[in-house]
Write an enzyme that holds these catalytic residues in place. Structure first.
Site, PDB file in Angstrom:
ATOM      1  N   ASP A  47      -8.378  -7.098  -4.296  1.00 34.29           N
ATOM      2  CA  ASP A  47      -8.279  -5.711  -3.954  1.00 34.29           C
ATOM      3  C   ASP A  47      -9.020  -5.007  -4.778  1.00 34.29           C
ATOM      4  O   ASP A  47      -8.447  -4.634  -5.816  1.00 34.29           O
ATOM      5  CB  ASP A  47      -6.774  -5.753  -3.836  1.00 34.29           C
ATOM      6  N   SER A  56       0.870  -1.187   0.157  1.00 34.57           N
ATOM      7  CA  SER A  56       0.046  -0.024  -0.022  1.00 34.57           C
ATOM      8  C   SER A  56       0.873   1.330   0.030  1.00 34.57           C
ATOM      9  O   SER A  56       1.876   1.367  -0.907  1.00 34.57           O
ATOM     10  CB  SER A  56      -0.951   0.032   1.046  1.00 34.57           C
ATOM     11  N   HIS A  96      -7.622  -5.714   0.030  1.00 30.65           N
ATOM     12  CA  HIS A  96      -6.196  -5.043   0.152  1.00 30.65           C
ATOM     13  C   HIS A  96      -5.459  -5.266   1.380  1.00 30.65           C
ATOM     14  O   HIS A  96      -4.397  -5.669   1.493  1.00 30.65           O
ATOM     15  CB  HIS A  96      -6.854  -3.457   0.254  1.00 30.65           C
TER      16      HIS A  96
END
Lengths: 379, 379
Positions: free
Chosen positions: A316, A151, A349
């Site tokens: 995700d 991320s 995610h």
């Protein structure tokens, strides 16, 4: 053989100043960091782990024996684990602008003797990397085997590859993008709006006051939705609730279990995180574009010199897998060494913070290859 | 031949009372509705169109010649169009709890002489259907050829199939679910929280005051994100902005085009929609579960007697296509007549309000079949 790093501590180092992309300086600037394992004599066995939005330097181990929870990537780091402290020297620092020891908007501005608040300069992912570079040099590291992050951590890893290729032997970019999508910017925008419309935010000057608790909690609730997946919540919560009758359920205060979970997560973040830091880091993510000011996006990707492993997560929806694939495709087109691996998980995610056993063999394999301990990558 | 319904008007009818699922009564209750085309003598050529969250009864045509925008499904309704007013009698009403003429929380409570606000009883999708049933009978309709709706409108269409199968010849459920997912509930929860944390919401008693403008705008911004798709915004906005230098972009007040779009959409809704209605309709959607109080989900689906067309949208992440497919699969398992068609579109959930030319042949075909004008369905 396969164990925890044990009891660790967060250390700090202060540098005289850092000059930011926006042109302003922060002087002095402090970095909070943790290290695990030993740096070898040549200083070339280091691995840099880079944390995500609300993360910190505490990747592995515990600060006190009585701590209930270990660091955020604990199962990945330690003797015999993928980030093997018998072999590697692992470093993670709290990002610039953070609220876990590194200088950020909740720090005291020496010029005023008060917290910076929203007078803190705008920071970027590149600024974060520059501060990490200062730390890395300070620690005597000559070569980083891998810059690894998911991320927002992955954004930093990619910038590392562009900015300091001579220091870096490889990059692992997980569930991330080389430029934040408009979809990602949109979610960040509503998160910011949630905080800034809370009257208790007070234009960022809430230190000593209650602070924008409901606004930050709401921002976190929105964030949490994007970090999970439809399917994970179908399995975990479905439409369950604790009411015995429809009459109890038919109320503006009744909550399904999924709602209780969101409110719980919102409140939990409020207790541990600074709202202004949240605003600054979201903005840094919005500004993240590896090609910003450098050239055309795909051409800049092709310029990356460092062998790269991009990991996508099939569920995700915040950073869809095409965003990791396009990095690898560009590099392959430029005849660079790049690999794509897809993590199959229902967790969306957040899977990179959950699916340790699935990621471990891949990361072990890649790090061994980069360290010259195996001749080929095999996954 | 293929044209608009022209100038239309919203009509109203008031019934003495309606008894709700929660046990309370609303007396009297007014319904705002529009009709296009003529009801035939047998009263059996009616089609019921059911609107989504912020929609209204104004499906097609214009109220005044100078209106810039026609009704929300205008290209679908008129002579020679799929909802062919030469053949069918089209009805759409504003839902119970709405703010476009039908009794809702912004209406005056006769018992107090003041707006209901949050003292309005909790309403459900089934209550909406019951009020529509009263309207349909009032209009002299004996048979509904099709109950058709997308999103919250599709929820109503599915409840119609369960509650009044004797009135109904078919159902078209678009981009919807027979029970709202926890993912959907989560987004509704943060939308509600955005409104209710706005101090100007005043516990719902904001009539005569400014009202929760920022809260409702934020709720809408969150909603808008879920109605579109990552890919649609990649095409439409990308990372574009209007700043000439990084210095201008590096600011807490700078906005990417996607952000300008969200703020614009938020403000636009505030001008036209009641915040309490927003809260009541989100709650009604949360409570939507065709099996609630009736039995096991899949078994209740199998009990549906009405031929059904479910339309999914490939880029809809709010109501993923498995949710429409599971309805059709259950019906097929029970040897009922059910069809699934997938709308391929980059526009996400909102595609059913955009992709008229793609949907038209499918809907025409299905309605012709249901009306007995063609022997088979062909798509």
């Amino acid at each position: 053989m396969n164990g925890s790093v044990g009891i660790v501590e967060t250390k700090k180092v202060t540098f005289p100043e850092i000059t930011l992309e926006c042109g302003e300086k922060i002087a002095p600037v402090t970095v909070a960091y943790e290290t695990y394992g030993e740096l070898n004599e040549r200083g070339d066995n280091a691995i840099l782990i880079l944390h995500a939005l609300t993360g910190d330097a505490h990747v592995a181990g515990k600060h006190r024996p009585e701590d209930k929870v270990a660091g955020w990537w604990d199962p990945m780091v330690g003797p015999g684990r993928p980030f093997d402290t018998n072999k590697y020297f692992i470093v993670c620092s709290n990002v610039l602008g953070g609220c876990y020891g590194t200088t950020g908007p909740s720090s005291i501005n020496p010029a005023t003797g008060k917290p910076w608040g929203m007078s803190f300069p705008i920071i970027t992912i590149r600024d974060m990397v520059n501060l990490q570079y200062m730390l890395v040099r300070h620690l005597g590291i000559t070569k980083i085997l891998a810059a690894v992050g998911g991320s927002m951590g992955g954004m930093q890893a990619l910038e590392w590859a562009y900015m300091y290729p001579e220091m870096l032997k490889s990059v692992v970019a997980i569930a991330t993008s080389a430029r934040l999508s408009p979809f990602g910017i949109a979610f960040n925008a509503v998160g910011r709006e949630a905080i800034m419309t809370d009257p208790e935010w007070r234009g960022g000057n809430y230190y000593g006051f209650e602070g924008p608790k409901r606004g930050l909690a709401l921002a976190r609730m929105i964030g949490i939705i994007t970090y999970k997946s439809d399917i994970s919540w179908q399995y975990r919560f479905g439409r369950t609730h604790t009411y015995e009758t429809d009459q109890e359920l038919f109320s503006h205060t009744s909550r399904f279990e999924i709602e209780n979970y969101l409110y719980y997560q919102g409140d939990k973040l409020v207790k541990r995180f600074d709202a202004n830091t949240y605003l600054y880091l979201l903005k840094a993510m919005d500004l993240h574009d590896i090609s910003r000011g450098r050239g055309r996006y795909r051409e800049i990707l092709k310029e990356l010199k460092t062998p790269l492993l991009a990991i996508g997560i099939d569920t995700d929806f915040l950073y869809p897998t095409y965003q990791q694939k396009e990095i690898v495709e560009a590099l392959k087109e430029a005849k660079k060494e790049a690999y794509y691996w897809e993590l199959s998980s229902p967790h969306g995610h957040d899977a990179f913070l959950i699916e340790f056993s699935k990621m471990s063999p891949i990361l072990s394999n890649f790090l061994e290859y980069v360290a010259g301990r195996r001749a080929t990558i095999n996954f």
